[in-house]
Design a protein around this motif. Structure first.
Motif, PDB file in Angstrom:
ATOM      1  N   PRO A 152       0.824  -1.216   0.000  1.00  0.00           N
ATOM      2  CA  PRO A 152       0.000   0.000   0.000  1.00  0.00           C
ATOM      3  C   PRO A 152       0.858   1.266   0.000  1.00  0.00           C
ATOM      4  CG  PRO A 152      -0.892  -1.588   1.549  1.00  0.00           C
ATOM      5  CD  PRO A 152       0.425  -2.140   1.091  1.00  0.00           C
ATOM      6  N   LYS A 153       0.540   2.185  -0.883  1.00  0.00           N
ATOM      7  CA  LYS A 153       1.308   3.430  -0.958  1.00  0.00           C
ATOM      8  C   LYS A 153       1.222   4.205   0.347  1.00  0.00           C
ATOM      9  CE  LYS A 153       0.239   3.749  -5.920  1.00  0.00           C
ATOM     10  NZ  LYS A 153      -0.686   2.559  -5.922  1.00  0.00           N
ATOM     11  N   SER A 154       0.090   4.108   1.019  1.00  0.00           N
ATOM     12  CA  SER A 154      -0.110   4.867   2.245  1.00  0.00           C
ATOM     13  C   SER A 154       0.701   4.337   3.420  1.00  0.00           C
ATOM     14  CB  SER A 154      -1.601   4.894   2.615  1.00  0.00           C
ATOM     15  OG  SER A 154      -2.109   3.584   2.787  1.00  0.00           O
ATOM     16  N   LEU A 155       1.330   3.164   3.264  1.00  0.00           N
ATOM     17  CA  LEU A 155       2.178   2.630   4.325  1.00  0.00           C
ATOM     18  C   LEU A 155       3.384   3.533   4.553  1.00  0.00           C
ATOM     19  CD1 LEU A 155       2.820   0.351   6.339  1.00  0.00           C
ATOM     20  CD2 LEU A 155       3.871  -0.931   4.466  1.00  0.00           C
ATOM     21  N   ALA A 156       3.665   4.398   3.601  1.00  0.00           N
ATOM     22  CA  ALA A 156       4.768   5.343   3.746  1.00  0.00           C
ATOM     23  C   ALA A 156       4.507   6.348   4.867  1.00  0.00           C
ATOM     24  CB  ALA A 156       5.011   6.086   2.431  1.00  0.00           C
ATOM     25  N   ARG A 160       2.050  -0.100  10.435  1.00  0.00           N
ATOM     26  CA  ARG A 160       3.318  -0.702  10.829  1.00  0.00           C
ATOM     27  C   ARG A 160       3.616  -1.891   9.926  1.00  0.00           C
ATOM     28  NH1 ARG A 160       1.287  -0.810  16.919  1.00  0.00           N
ATOM     29  NH2 ARG A 160      -0.617  -0.834  15.691  1.00  0.00           N
ATOM     30  N   LEU A 161       4.894  -2.095   9.664  1.00  0.00           N
ATOM     31  CA  LEU A 161       5.350  -3.154   8.769  1.00  0.00           C
ATOM     32  C   LEU A 161       6.184  -4.176   9.530  1.00  0.00           C
ATOM     33  CD1 LEU A 161       5.937  -4.369   5.910  1.00  0.00           C
ATOM     34  CD2 LEU A 161       7.897  -2.798   5.800  1.00  0.00           C
ATOM     35  N   ILE A 162       5.857  -5.455   9.341  1.00  0.00           N
ATOM     36  CA  ILE A 162       6.661  -6.551   9.883  1.00  0.00           C
ATOM     37  C   ILE A 162       7.113  -7.413   8.712  1.00  0.00           C
ATOM     38  CG2 ILE A 162       6.633  -8.635  11.306  1.00  0.00           C
ATOM     39  CD1 ILE A 162       4.499  -7.231  13.050  1.00  0.00           C
ATOM     40  N   TYR A 163       8.421  -7.563   8.570  1.00  0.00           N
ATOM     41  CA  TYR A 163       8.974  -8.379   7.483  1.00  0.00           C
ATOM     42  C   TYR A 163       9.588  -9.628   8.088  1.00  0.00           C
ATOM     43  CZ  TYR A 163      11.487  -9.639   3.166  1.00  0.00           C
ATOM     44  OH  TYR A 163      11.945 -10.287   2.037  1.00  0.00           O
ATOM     45  N   VAL A 164       9.117 -10.793   7.647  1.00  0.00           N
ATOM     46  CA  VAL A 164       9.586 -12.068   8.176  1.00  0.00           C
ATOM     47  C   VAL A 164      10.624 -12.652   7.228  1.00  0.00           C
ATOM     48  CG1 VAL A 164       8.906 -14.357   8.978  1.00  0.00           C
ATOM     49  CG2 VAL A 164       7.294 -12.442   9.173  1.00  0.00           C
ATOM     50  N   MET A 165      11.788 -13.000   7.776  1.00  0.00           N
ATOM     51  CA  MET A 165      12.874 -13.524   6.956  1.00  0.00           C
ATOM     52  C   MET A 165      13.324 -14.896   7.463  1.00  0.00           C
ATOM     53  SD  MET A 165      15.232 -10.198   6.127  1.00  0.00           S
ATOM     54  CE  MET A 165      16.126 -11.145   4.878  1.00  0.00           C
ATOM     55  N   ARG A 166      13.868 -15.685   6.538  1.00  0.00           N
ATOM     56  CA  ARG A 166      14.347 -17.022   6.870  1.00  0.00           C
ATOM     57  C   ARG A 166      15.485 -17.380   5.924  1.00  0.00           C
ATOM     58  NH1 ARG A 166      10.665 -22.621   6.563  1.00  0.00           N
ATOM     59  NH2 ARG A 166      11.959 -23.867   7.975  1.00  0.00           N
ATOM     60  N   ASN A 167      16.375 -18.226   6.387  1.00  0.00           N
ATOM     61  CA  ASN A 167      17.447 -18.757   5.562  1.00  0.00           C
ATOM     62  C   ASN A 167      16.873 -19.229   4.220  1.00  0.00           C
ATOM     63  OD1 ASN A 167      19.472 -20.348   4.402  1.00  0.00           O
ATOM     64  ND2 ASN A 167      19.532 -21.826   6.072  1.00  0.00           N
ATOM     65  N   PRO A 168      17.374 -18.699   3.089  1.00  0.00           N
ATOM     66  CA  PRO A 168      16.814 -19.083   1.783  1.00  0.00           C
ATOM     67  C   PRO A 168      16.948 -20.571   1.474  1.00  0.00           C
ATOM     68  CG  PRO A 168      18.855 -17.857   1.505  1.00  0.00           C
ATOM     69  CD  PRO A 168      18.459 -17.710   2.940  1.00  0.00           C
ATOM     70  N   LYS A 169      17.924 -21.239   2.083  1.00  0.00           N
ATOM     71  CA  LYS A 169      18.076 -22.678   1.856  1.00  0.00           C
ATOM     72  C   LYS A 169      16.927 -23.443   2.506  1.00  0.00           C
ATOM     73  CE  LYS A 169      23.113 -22.457   1.387  1.00  0.00           C
ATOM     74  NZ  LYS A 169      24.427 -22.892   1.907  1.00  0.00           N
ATOM     75  N   ASP A 170      16.509 -23.017   3.681  1.00  0.00           N
ATOM     76  CA  ASP A 170      15.358 -23.651   4.308  1.00  0.00           C
ATOM     77  C   ASP A 170      14.059 -23.287   3.588  1.00  0.00           C
ATOM     78  OD1 ASP A 170      16.206 -25.382   6.327  1.00  0.00           O
ATOM     79  OD2 ASP A 170      16.503 -23.764   7.768  1.00  0.00           O
ATOM     80  N   ARG A 227       8.925   2.574  11.483  1.00  0.00           N
ATOM     81  CA  ARG A 227       7.698   1.805  11.765  1.00  0.00           C
ATOM     82  C   ARG A 227       7.808   0.391  11.203  1.00  0.00           C
ATOM     83  NH1 ARG A 227       4.256   3.620   8.613  1.00  0.00           N
ATOM     84  NH2 ARG A 227       5.536   5.205   7.588  1.00  0.00           N
ATOM     85  N   ALA A 228       9.015  -0.122  11.174  1.00  0.00           N
ATOM     86  CA  ALA A 228       9.243  -1.457  10.596  1.00  0.00           C
ATOM     87  C   ALA A 228      10.022  -2.334  11.562  1.00  0.00           C
ATOM     88  CB  ALA A 228      10.002  -1.342   9.273  1.00  0.00           C
ATOM     89  N   LEU A 229       9.693  -3.622  11.550  1.00  0.00           N
ATOM     90  CA  LEU A 229      10.390  -4.615  12.358  1.00  0.00           C
ATOM     91  C   LEU A 229      10.708  -5.815  11.471  1.00  0.00           C
ATOM     92  CD1 LEU A 229      11.277  -5.740  15.200  1.00  0.00           C
ATOM     93  CD2 LEU A 229       8.974  -6.754  15.324  1.00  0.00           C
TER      94      LEU A 229
END
Length: 347
Positions: A152-156, A160-170, A227-229
Motif C-alpha cells: 500500500p502506498k499509504s504505508l509510507a 506498521r510493517l513486519i517483514y519475516v525472513m528465513r534462511n533461503p536454503k530452508d 515503523r518497521a520490524l
C-alpha cells in the motif's frame, strides 16, 4: 557432472532476476510471477487502499514462516490479558482467526456465479472478497508475499510493517516439499527443470528470494524505517517467548504472563499442525525447524549455488546479513557432498 551443470546454468542465467521466459507461476503482474489464485483487482486495491494508523502489514517471502508469525500477531491483537478472545470486537468478521487471507487473492466483490468455490486451492479459504478483509476488526492485519513496490502506498505514512525472513536454503527446502514433492525433483528430468533451478531463476510465484529481500530493504529504508520490524524465523525458533515479547512491544500490545503462555501454546508447531490455523494446517505446517536443508538430497556443490546468489544479490543488503550463520552446514553435516552421485544418477 555438478560442475558442468553449474557452468551451463550460470551461463544461461547470469543474473538472478526473473527471466524473460515462460514461468513456473501461471500469472504475472508488474514483472513478478504470481500464483493461479492471484487477483489483479485485489492486488491493485491493496496497493491503493488508505491505511489507518493501527493497521499491521506483515510481509514474507514464500515459506519463510508466514503462517507462524501471522498466528502470533493475530493472537497478540485479538486476545485479552487473560489470554481469552476479546469480546465485542467492532467491525466485520475476524478473518485471520484461521490463518492469513492474502489481499492479492481476493476479488473486489464476491462473484454471483453459484459455481464459484471461493479463494485459494479448491476454495479452501472460503468465499471472501476484498471488502470482507478491509472490514475486519481493528487493529487490522494484512499478510502478503508481495514485494515492496506493490505494498500500500499509504504505508509510507501510516501503519506498521513486519517483514519475516528465513534462511533461503530452508525456504527452498520447504517449498520443494510443499503440497508434495514435484515430479521433476530437485535437479530436473523429463517433467521439468527441477526445484533448484526454478528457485534460482525466480520463476516461482512471487519471484526470487534474492529479488524480494532487496525490494523490502529499499522499501524499509525509504518509506517506513521508524515503523518497521524485521523478524528472523531462526531467532523466533530459538527463543519463542522473547520473539513474542518483541512483537508485542513493537505493536504496543500489553503482554501479561498469562497471555504470553496462551500465545506460546497456540503457536507451537504441534498446536498449529494440529489445527489452530484452520483447514490448511497440514499443508502449511511441515516440520517447523531450523536447518532442515542439510537433510535434503542436494550436495554441498548444489547448495553453493545459493551462496553465490546470496553474495551477488544480497552481499551488501543489511537485513540479509543475519541469515549468513544459518546458511553454513554444521561440521557433522559435511556428508552432503557425498549425496551428489546419488542425486545425479536419480536425475
Amino acid at each position: 557432472l555438478v560442475d558442468t551443470w553449474r557452468r551451463r546454468w550460470f551461463r544461461s542465467s547470469s543474473t538472478m532476476s526473473v527471466p524473460k521466459q515462460s514461468t513456473a507461476a501461471p500469472k504475472s503482474y508488474a514483472g513478478w510471477p504470481m500464483p493461479s489464485f492471484f487477483n489483479e483487482d485485489g492486488c491493485k486495491a491493496f496497493g491503493d487502499m488508505e491505511l489507518e494508523e493501527d493497521d499491521i502489514i506483515m510481509v514474507s517471502f514464500v515459506k519463510a514462516g508466514t503462517t507462524w508469525v501471522n498466528k502470533i500477531i493475530h493472537c497478540l491483537v485479538r486476545l485479552d490479558e487473560s489470554g481469552k478472545p476479546q469480546e465485542n470486537l467492532s467491525g466485520g468478521t475476524d478473518l485471520g482467526a484461521s490463518g492469513q487471507i492474502y489481499p492479492d487473492w481476493l476479488p473486489l466483490e464476491k462473484p454471483t456465479d453459484p459455481e464459484w468455490a471461493g479463494i485459494g486451492p479448491g476454495g479452501l479459504l472460503g468465499k471472501v472478497d476484498f471488502k470482507d478483509l478491509t472490514s475486519q476488526p481493528h487493529p487490522r492485519l494484512f499478510s502478503t508475499h508481495l514485494p515492496g513496490e506493490l505494498l500500500p502506498k499509504s504505508l509510507a505514512s501510516k501503519g506498521r510493517l513486519i517483514y519475516v525472513m528465513r534462511n533461503p536454503k530452508d525456504c527452498l527446502n520447504s517449498l520443494h516439499y510443499f503440497r508434495g514433492e514435484p515430479k521433476d525433483g530437485w535437479l530436473g528430468n523429463e517433467h521439468g527443470v527441477g526445484s533448484l533451478k526454478r528457485y534460482l531463476s525466480g520463476v516461482n510465484a512471487y519471484g526470487s528470494f534474492f529479488d524480494h529481500v532487496p525490494s523490502m530493504q529499499t522499501y524499509i529504508d525509504t518509506k517506513c524505517s521508524d515503523r518497521a520490524l524485521v523478524v528472523y524465523y531462526e531467532d523466533l525458533k530459538l527463543n519463542h517467548d522473547e520473539g513474542i515479547a518483541t512483537l508485542a512491544k513493537f505493536l504496543g500490545v500489553p503482554l501479561s504472563p498469562e497471555k504470553l503462555k496462551v500465545v506460546r501454546d497456540m503457536t507451537t508447531f504441534s498446536a498449529m499442525s494440529g489445527g489452530t490455523v484452520g483447514k490448511l494446517s497440514t499443508i502449511l505446517c511441515r516440520k517447523g525447524v531450523n536447518g532442515d536443508w542439510v537433510n535434503s538430497q542436494l550436495s554441498a556443490e548444489h547448495w553453493s549455488l545459493l551462496d553465490q546468489a546470496f553474495e551477488e544479490k544480497l552481499g551488501n543488503c543489511k537485513i540479509a546479513q543475519p541469515l549468513r550463520a544459518w546458511m553454513v552446514a554444521p561440521p557433522d553435516e559435511g556428508e552432503t557432498v557425498a549425496k551428489s552421485a546419488t542425486l545425479e544418477s536419480a536425475n
